[in-house]
Motif scaffolding. Sequence first.
Motif, PDB file in Angstrom:
ATOM      1  N   ALA A  23      -1.424  -8.905 -11.112  1.00  0.00           N
ATOM      2  CA  ALA A  23      -1.048  -7.603 -10.250  1.00  0.00           C
ATOM      3  C   ALA A  23      -0.596  -8.080  -8.980  1.00  0.00           C
ATOM      4  CB  ALA A  23      -2.679  -7.011 -10.251  1.00  0.00           C
ATOM      5  N   GLN A  24       0.238  -6.985  -8.670  1.00  0.00           N
ATOM      6  CA  GLN A  24       0.734  -7.302  -7.021  1.00  0.00           C
ATOM      7  C   GLN A  24       0.170  -6.135  -6.119  1.00  0.00           C
ATOM      8  OE1 GLN A  24       4.753  -7.060  -4.885  1.00  0.00           O
ATOM      9  NE2 GLN A  24       4.852  -8.036  -6.668  1.00  0.00           N
ATOM     10  N   ASP A  25      -0.250  -6.464  -4.764  1.00  0.00           N
ATOM     11  CA  ASP A  25      -0.646  -5.682  -4.155  1.00  0.00           C
ATOM     12  C   ASP A  25       0.290  -4.468  -3.817  1.00  0.00           C
ATOM     13  OD1 ASP A  25      -3.353  -6.618  -4.106  1.00  0.00           O
ATOM     14  OD2 ASP A  25      -2.841  -7.905  -2.181  1.00  0.00           O
ATOM     15  N   ASN A  26      -0.041  -3.340  -3.774  1.00  0.00           N
ATOM     16  CA  ASN A  26       0.669  -2.094  -3.252  1.00  0.00           C
ATOM     17  C   ASN A  26       2.075  -2.390  -3.789  1.00  0.00           C
ATOM     18  OD1 ASN A  26      -1.511  -0.824  -2.132  1.00  0.00           O
ATOM     19  ND2 ASN A  26      -1.121  -2.474  -0.156  1.00  0.00           N
ATOM     20  N   PRO A  27       2.407  -2.292  -5.158  1.00  0.00           N
ATOM     21  CA  PRO A  27       3.952  -2.363  -5.357  1.00  0.00           C
ATOM     22  C   PRO A  27       4.473  -0.990  -5.240  1.00  0.00           C
ATOM     23  CG  PRO A  27       2.566  -2.450  -7.414  1.00  0.00           C
ATOM     24  CD  PRO A  27       1.730  -2.310  -6.267  1.00  0.00           C
TER      25      PRO A  27
END
Length: 282
Positions: A23-27
């Motif tokens: 997961a990537q923060d705030n894509p």
Amino acid sequence: MQKPLTFLASVVISATLALPVAAQDNPSVDTVVATVNGTDITLGHMIIARASLPEQYRQLPDEVLFSGILDQLVQQAALADTYEGDLPARVTLSLENEARSLTAGEVIERNMAMPVSDEDLQAAYDAQYADVEAGDEYNASHILVETEEEAKALKEELDGGADFAALAREKSTGPSGPGGGSLGWFGKGMMVPTFEAAVIEMEPGAVSDPVQTQFGWHVIKLNETRKTQAPSLESVREELELQLRQTRVQGAIEDVTATADVDRSGSEGIDPAVLKNLDWLE
């Protein structure tokens, strides 16, 4: 004509090999997920690619689709970079058509999204339903047999107190027999004329004499009658709003086309069959 690359079959195979995506923060739509020879590929590109896939591919697990779509876009970008020379007309013209179509579609979508006023909605409702007259609907059951003699015998049994539904299940040759002969609710014009005429003359609870139609002989019981009413505004609100939006869009298309500076003279005298000349696009 050459077709664009379709979703790679290897995506299906990779379903058993795919690893979880971190997961990537705030894509966002502008998030760069890959760069190929200096060309960015974003999440927006991937979202559009997924939306264009056939339904069977969209059912794949998210992890598999993410990996497969990214692989495809990377491969397409790498392949595109190897192209030398001018693009064939089929490609440049397709791109122009696609841009035109998508832009026009966006105009239509914005027009469709504009709200419909309560006044326009009420006016549309009144125009469609204000003059609707209340009609009659009938709830009836019947027993269908082949001969008049059978129908007369059934009528005698019913006059003697036999249960209509039980007789229908036992004797009726029609598809409604297993359901006790019930035909449910119907209005004028939904039954054959002789059957309808007999029902109209009956009182609720009455059983008819034998009635002949092209299907055979019927003994009919009228269960209930009711008056039809115009639907409420709320029950048809969505339908009317859609009609109004579609009418508004069509009017906008006609208006903007009528006011545009259009010159079709270049099409005069051209044989329509030239549209089959795909060789011109090579």
